[in-house]
Design an enzyme around this catalytic site. Sequence first.
Site, PDB file in Angstrom:
ATOM      1  N   ASP A  82       0.847  -1.187   0.000  1.00  7.99           N
ATOM      2  CA  ASP A  82       0.000   0.000   0.000  1.00  7.99           C
ATOM      3  C   ASP A  82       0.889   1.245   0.000  1.00  7.99           C
ATOM      4  OD1 ASP A  82      -2.347   1.922   1.064  1.00  7.99           O
ATOM      5  OD2 ASP A  82      -3.230   0.040   0.379  1.00  7.99           O
ATOM      6  N   ASP A  83       0.364   2.360   0.458  1.00  8.34           N
ATOM      7  CA  ASP A  83       1.045   3.658   0.344  1.00  8.34           C
ATOM      8  C   ASP A  83       2.406   3.654   1.055  1.00  8.34           C
ATOM      9  OD1 ASP A  83       1.428   6.312  -0.349  1.00  8.34           O
ATOM     10  OD2 ASP A  83      -0.337   7.051   0.710  1.00  8.34           O
ATOM     11  N   LYS A 158      -3.808  -0.868  -7.153  1.00  9.83           N
ATOM     12  CA  LYS A 158      -4.819  -0.104  -6.419  1.00  9.83           C
ATOM     13  C   LYS A 158      -4.568   1.377  -6.679  1.00  9.83           C
ATOM     14  CE  LYS A 158      -6.184   1.143  -1.681  1.00  9.83           C
ATOM     15  NZ  LYS A 158      -5.928   0.877  -0.237  1.00  9.83           N
ATOM     16  N   ASP A 160      -5.737   5.040  -5.686  1.00 11.94           N
ATOM     17  CA  ASP A 160      -6.459   5.866  -4.719  1.00 11.94           C
ATOM     18  C   ASP A 160      -6.886   7.187  -5.366  1.00 11.94           C
ATOM     19  OD1 ASP A 160      -7.572   6.519  -2.249  1.00 11.94           O
ATOM     20  OD2 ASP A 160      -5.808   5.886  -1.129  1.00 11.94           O
ATOM     21  N   SER A 192     -10.423   3.330  -6.229  1.00 12.31           N
ATOM     22  CA  SER A 192     -11.052   4.024  -5.104  1.00 12.31           C
ATOM     23  C   SER A 192     -12.020   5.097  -5.576  1.00 12.31           C
ATOM     24  CB  SER A 192      -9.976   4.647  -4.205  1.00 12.31           C
ATOM     25  OG  SER A 192      -9.174   3.655  -3.613  1.00 12.31           O
ATOM     26  N   ARG A 216     -13.428   0.377  -4.002  1.00 11.93           N
ATOM     27  CA  ARG A 216     -13.804   0.858  -2.678  1.00 11.93           C
ATOM     28  C   ARG A 216     -14.895   1.909  -2.840  1.00 11.93           C
ATOM     29  NH1 ARG A 216     -10.332   1.528   1.196  1.00 11.93           N
ATOM     30  NH2 ARG A 216     -12.167   2.400   2.231  1.00 11.93           N
ATOM     31  N   ASP A 220     -12.443   3.981   4.923  1.00  7.69           N
ATOM     32  CA  ASP A 220     -11.410   3.030   5.317  1.00  7.69           C
ATOM     33  C   ASP A 220     -11.833   2.308   6.596  1.00  7.69           C
ATOM     34  OD1 ASP A 220      -9.894   3.949   3.237  1.00  7.69           O
ATOM     35  OD2 ASP A 220      -8.289   4.780   4.475  1.00  7.69           O
TER      36      ASP A 220
END
Length: 410
Positions: A82-83, A158, A160, A192, A216, A220
């Site tokens: 992830d980030d 993914k 965002d 997202s 999503r 979160d």
Amino acid sequence: MADLQISVVALVVCLAGLVWSLDNGLARTPPMGWLSWQRYRCNTDCVQYPDDCISEKLYMRMADLLVSEGYRDLGYKYVNIDDCWMSRNRSKDGSLQPDPVRFPNGIKSLANYVHLKGLKLGIYEDFGTKTCGGYPGSKFYLQQDAETFAAWGIDMVKLDGCYTDVSDMDEGYPIMGFYLNQTGRPMLYSCSWPAYIKQKDFALYQKIAKYCNIWRNYNDIGDSWDDVSGIIEYYGKDGGNFSKVAGPGNFNDPDMIILGDYGLSYDQQRVQMAMWAIMASPLLMSNNLETVKPESKALLQNRRIIAINQDPLGIQGTRIVKMNGLEIWVKPLAPKGKSIAFAFLNLNHGGGPSKVSYPLNKLGAMSPQGYNVTDGFTGKLIGTYKSKDKVTVMVNPTGIFLGVANFLGQ
């Protein structure tokens, strides 16, 4: 900036005549794996937290555990970064680059490591100018970043939605999907996009499902029962009828599985696992696989629950009753018309177990020949019922009964 805006408009016009929906053949059932964000966040301090910082060592260790602890063989295949994995700056040619201290061998090397274990590697980026954690975003670099991910051997992306104008997403997310497809490498696309749109209707969800594999659409998740129950309520309301666009290749994503962390009781862990199965949700764990307790591991590895989640019809279950803190949910299973999964959910906190009684025909089990009803967790036979008979069980506070009804004529 004007030149950049013109180039984006020109790209949209150029692509308008092409058939460029995602159609990558991926996510025929909800993806399963492990994702770092909820448990490890943006911890980049590898001096004080050498085992818990965002680094290649963390992802290699979790890949090892997915295999050694038996998760991979049950379908948990994705190891998702992830980030906060990046360097603060792109390279001279504009390419993304990992933090050289925390990922000294690079992402391609990490992908090779993961692939050799029979797993897949996912990565995070953002449609905006920066990621949510402040690292370089993909805006104006969509094609280059897609090609970089393909060259590294990435299997899931993914994207965002921080640091951008929401109005740009309607074109930007499909464009990234187009570029991912153009690389020729199959990469599951996690968007997202709807999470940043305030007013979401069915038409928007239809469009999102055309261009994204999973998406999503809500807040979160944190490590708490309030977050889990809040997500369940959002999915129960089903605003915009988003459940109707779920199916093979396209799934709503209520966020990570937090079993094995700190915030849920055992009954509440049962609820999350069962409801994520009913809702045909991605099963992406965010925990420390080294310290998951046996009872949590048993839930995560429950073959019956996984089978409900991975049912080939890919139908998202929906809520049909909400009354006095009790809810009833139903999910059709293959073969369609002959099997269903259903959940009696008790969201009340106080007192003892509640009795829940409901007729099978109101769950959609209509055959006059009757049904065998089994416990979805254990496979134990609860009873044989005619369509008009009521299934009656006791359900713990903040607990769940998960049932499976199979047509007797099968």
